[in-house]
Design a protein around this motif. Structure first.
Motif, PDB file in Angstrom:
ATOM      1  N   PHE A  41       0.840  -1.200   0.000  1.00 47.66           N
ATOM      2  CA  PHE A  41       0.000   0.000   0.000  1.00 47.66           C
ATOM      3  C   PHE A  41       0.873   1.247   0.000  1.00 47.66           C
ATOM      4  N   SER A  42       0.424   2.254  -0.765  1.00 46.71           N
ATOM      5  CA  SER A  42       1.074   3.551  -0.825  1.00 46.71           C
ATOM      6  C   SER A  42      -0.008   4.588  -1.100  1.00 46.71           C
ATOM      7  N   ASP A  43       0.073   5.719  -0.427  1.00 46.98           N
ATOM      8  CA  ASP A  43      -0.944   6.765  -0.595  1.00 46.98           C
ATOM      9  C   ASP A  43      -1.062   7.203  -2.051  1.00 46.98           C
ATOM     10  N   GLY A  44      -2.272   7.133  -2.571  1.00 43.00           N
ATOM     11  CA  GLY A  44      -2.565   7.611  -3.912  1.00 43.00           C
ATOM     12  C   GLY A  44      -2.069   6.717  -5.037  1.00 43.00           C
ATOM     13  N   LYS A  45      -1.573   5.544  -4.713  1.00 39.77           N
ATOM     14  CA  LYS A  45      -1.061   4.622  -5.734  1.00 39.77           C
ATOM     15  C   LYS A  45      -1.895   3.346  -5.733  1.00 39.77           C
ATOM     16  N   PRO A  46      -1.932   2.636  -6.855  1.00 41.98           N
ATOM     17  CA  PRO A  46      -2.665   1.361  -6.864  1.00 41.98           C
ATOM     18  C   PRO A  46      -1.986   0.348  -5.949  1.00 41.98           C
ATOM     19  N   MET A  47      -2.787  -0.549  -5.392  1.00 35.67           N
ATOM     20  CA  MET A  47      -2.254  -1.582  -4.517  1.00 35.67           C
ATOM     21  C   MET A  47      -1.364  -2.526  -5.326  1.00 35.67           C
ATOM     22  N   LEU A  48      -0.278  -2.964  -4.706  1.00 35.08           N
ATOM     23  CA  LEU A  48       0.562  -4.005  -5.284  1.00 35.08           C
ATOM     24  C   LEU A  48       0.149  -5.339  -4.671  1.00 35.08           C
ATOM     25  N   HIS A  49       0.136  -6.369  -5.489  1.00 33.55           N
ATOM     26  CA  HIS A  49      -0.224  -7.699  -5.007  1.00 33.55           C
ATOM     27  C   HIS A  49       0.919  -8.651  -5.341  1.00 33.55           C
ATOM     28  N   MET A  50       1.381  -9.378  -4.323  1.00 31.24           N
ATOM     29  CA  MET A  50       2.435 -10.361  -4.511  1.00 31.24           C
ATOM     30  C   MET A  50       1.895 -11.716  -4.079  1.00 31.24           C
ATOM     31  N   LYS A  51       2.041 -12.701  -4.949  1.00 34.26           N
ATOM     32  CA  LYS A  51       1.532 -14.043  -4.687  1.00 34.26           C
ATOM     33  C   LYS A  51       2.662 -15.048  -4.876  1.00 34.26           C
ATOM     34  N   ILE A  52       2.766 -16.001  -3.946  1.00 33.46           N
ATOM     35  CA  ILE A  52       3.752 -17.070  -4.076  1.00 33.46           C
ATOM     36  C   ILE A  52       3.176 -18.134  -5.004  1.00 33.46           C
ATOM     37  N   LEU A  53       3.899 -18.445  -6.060  1.00 31.72           N
ATOM     38  CA  LEU A  53       3.462 -19.465  -7.005  1.00 31.72           C
ATOM     39  C   LEU A  53       4.102 -20.822  -6.720  1.00 31.72           C
ATOM     40  N   GLU A  54       5.330 -20.783  -6.234  1.00 29.03           N
ATOM     41  CA  GLU A  54       6.079 -22.018  -5.999  1.00 29.03           C
ATOM     42  C   GLU A  54       7.231 -21.692  -5.059  1.00 29.03           C
ATOM     43  N   SER A  65       2.261  -7.754  -9.106  1.00 28.42           N
ATOM     44  CA  SER A  65       1.372  -7.039 -10.005  1.00 28.42           C
ATOM     45  C   SER A  65       0.683  -5.901  -9.285  1.00 28.42           C
ATOM     46  N   TYR A  66       0.230  -4.936 -10.050  1.00 31.62           N
ATOM     47  CA  TYR A  66      -0.718  -3.966  -9.508  1.00 31.62           C
ATOM     48  C   TYR A  66      -2.073  -4.644  -9.434  1.00 31.62           C
TER      49      TYR A  66
END
Length: 147
Positions: A41-54, A65-66
């Protein structure tokens, strides 16, 4: 940057992958201990999403990703798939949302220059995007952390 025109392409690619590894850990300090996913999270910016794939003891593959959301759907872009190598401290981009994985992109392994240029474009993009994210001062919150 369409093509790599450096004298020692493999050395430069290794350097950018090492730099991206450090930048990822600056952006997501507890990345090694995250078990499933995390949001930045950052003020005024799109949320970043991080997912563990392996994950394994020496590597972890993530998607960064955003997260864009509207009434109809959630959109994850650029959906960069990154493999982290903990033993050598390297982060290598495997693909993004618009390009296929390196292993599928260039069928003829004798075309080493094409492979190097493809990898360079993916990892150069990640470097610039991580710079942008670090300047935006994102704070990551994990869904769960491994013990």
């Amino acid at each position: 940057m369409a093509k790599v025109s450096l004298l020692n392409k493999s050395f430069c690619l290794q350097n950018i992958c090492e730099t991206n590894y450090r930048k990822l850990f600056s952006l997501i300090p507890n990345l090694k201990s995250i078990d499933a996913s995390a949001q930045g999270f950052s003020d005024g910016k799109p949320m970043l999403h991080m997912k563990i794939l392996e994950q394994s003891p020496y590597t972890k593959t993530i998607q960064l990703s955003y997260f864009f959301e509207n009434d109809a759907e959630a959109l994850l872009e650029p959906a960069v798939k990154i493999r982290l190598y903990f033993d050598v401290c390297i982060a290598e981009v495997l693909r993004d949302y618009k390009r296929v994985e390196v292993s599928n992109a260039i069928g003829d392994i004798s075309l080493s220059t094409d492979i190097m240029n493809y990898k360079w474009r993916l990892n150069y993009f990640l470097e610039k995007w991580l710079d942008h994210c670090l300047k935006a001062d994102y704070t990551f919150v994990s869904d769960n952390i491994a013990a």
